[in-house]
Design a protein around this motif. Sequence first.
Motif, short mmCIF file in Angstrom:
data_model
loop_
_atom_site.label_atom_id
_atom_site.label_comp_id
_atom_site.label_asym_id
_atom_site.label_seq_id
_atom_site.Cartn_x
_atom_site.Cartn_y
_atom_site.Cartn_z
N LYS A 171 0.84 -1.21 0.00
CA LYS A 171 0.00 0.00 0.00
C LYS A 171 0.87 1.25 0.00
O LYS A 171 0.65 2.18 -0.77
CB LYS A 171 -0.91 0.01 1.23
CG LYS A 171 -1.66 1.30 1.41
CD LYS A 171 -2.32 1.36 2.77
CE LYS A 171 -2.78 2.77 3.04
NZ LYS A 171 -3.12 3.00 4.41
N GLU A 187 -5.48 1.78 -2.09
CA GLU A 187 -5.02 1.88 -0.70
C GLU A 187 -6.04 1.33 0.28
O GLU A 187 -5.68 0.68 1.27
CB GLU A 187 -4.67 3.34 -0.38
CG GLU A 187 -3.41 3.79 -1.09
CD GLU A 187 -3.06 5.25 -0.86
OE1 GLU A 187 -3.85 5.99 -0.22
OE2 GLU A 187 -1.97 5.67 -1.33
N LEU A 235 -5.86 -2.55 0.12
CA LEU A 235 -4.66 -3.05 0.80
C LEU A 235 -4.75 -2.83 2.30
O LEU A 235 -4.30 -3.69 3.08
CB LEU A 235 -3.40 -2.41 0.22
CG LEU A 235 -2.77 -3.14 -0.97
CD1 LEU A 235 -2.21 -4.48 -0.59
CD2 LEU A 235 -3.66 -3.25 -2.17
N SER A 236 -5.35 -1.73 2.73
CA SER A 236 -5.54 -1.49 4.18
C SER A 236 -6.43 -2.57 4.78
O SER A 236 -6.16 -3.08 5.88
CB SER A 236 -6.16 -0.12 4.43
OG SER A 236 -5.24 0.89 4.17
#
Length: 189
Positions: A116, A150, A153-154
């Motif tokens: 990320k 992002e 991926l978080s």
Amino acid sequence: MDDQVIKHLRLAGLDTSISDSLITIRLKRDESRHVKPYAPDAPVLVGNRLIQTLVPLKPITELFAGSGQPQDFRDGPTPDYLFFFLTIEYAAFACSRAAAAPEKDLEFNRIYRKLKRSPEDTDGNPIFSYLQAACRLYMSLKDISRAEFEAVLSRLAKSAKTFSRGPSSTNYIVTVATMPWERHVGMPE
């Protein structure tokens, strides 16, 4: 999206809509059958059908498209993002299945956070390169903004951390392994 990748895969007779089957990268292994880092000459798999064609993939940062805002992933993937999650987690599953021992939850958390934060970076763990390649392949076929990337991926990093029960825990990948992959991927070697 990358029109060249879409054209390349369609010329190979593939449906690039990602509506029924995932398109994945085949793992490369050394003589001892250990997973080697992803290389640009990795063949593509659709279901369990191997496509012996090279698909040049752009870097993730060149594939960010639009200004789409992610949905709330608090309860997991939403339908619009399900195949993005599945593409990444299948790469994690395939790498772990090929390894002598499953990767630890905290390592998946670290890899997802690093991907990320630094999507063009490299890492000593070959899993990183396959997760990166999975993102690149998916993002070549579907528009994904930086914010969406992002957020996905978080959420994956959070899942790996949530499943962790300590330094030796492998609960995350064990759970991923129980997903009905044959429905979307078939089960190649």
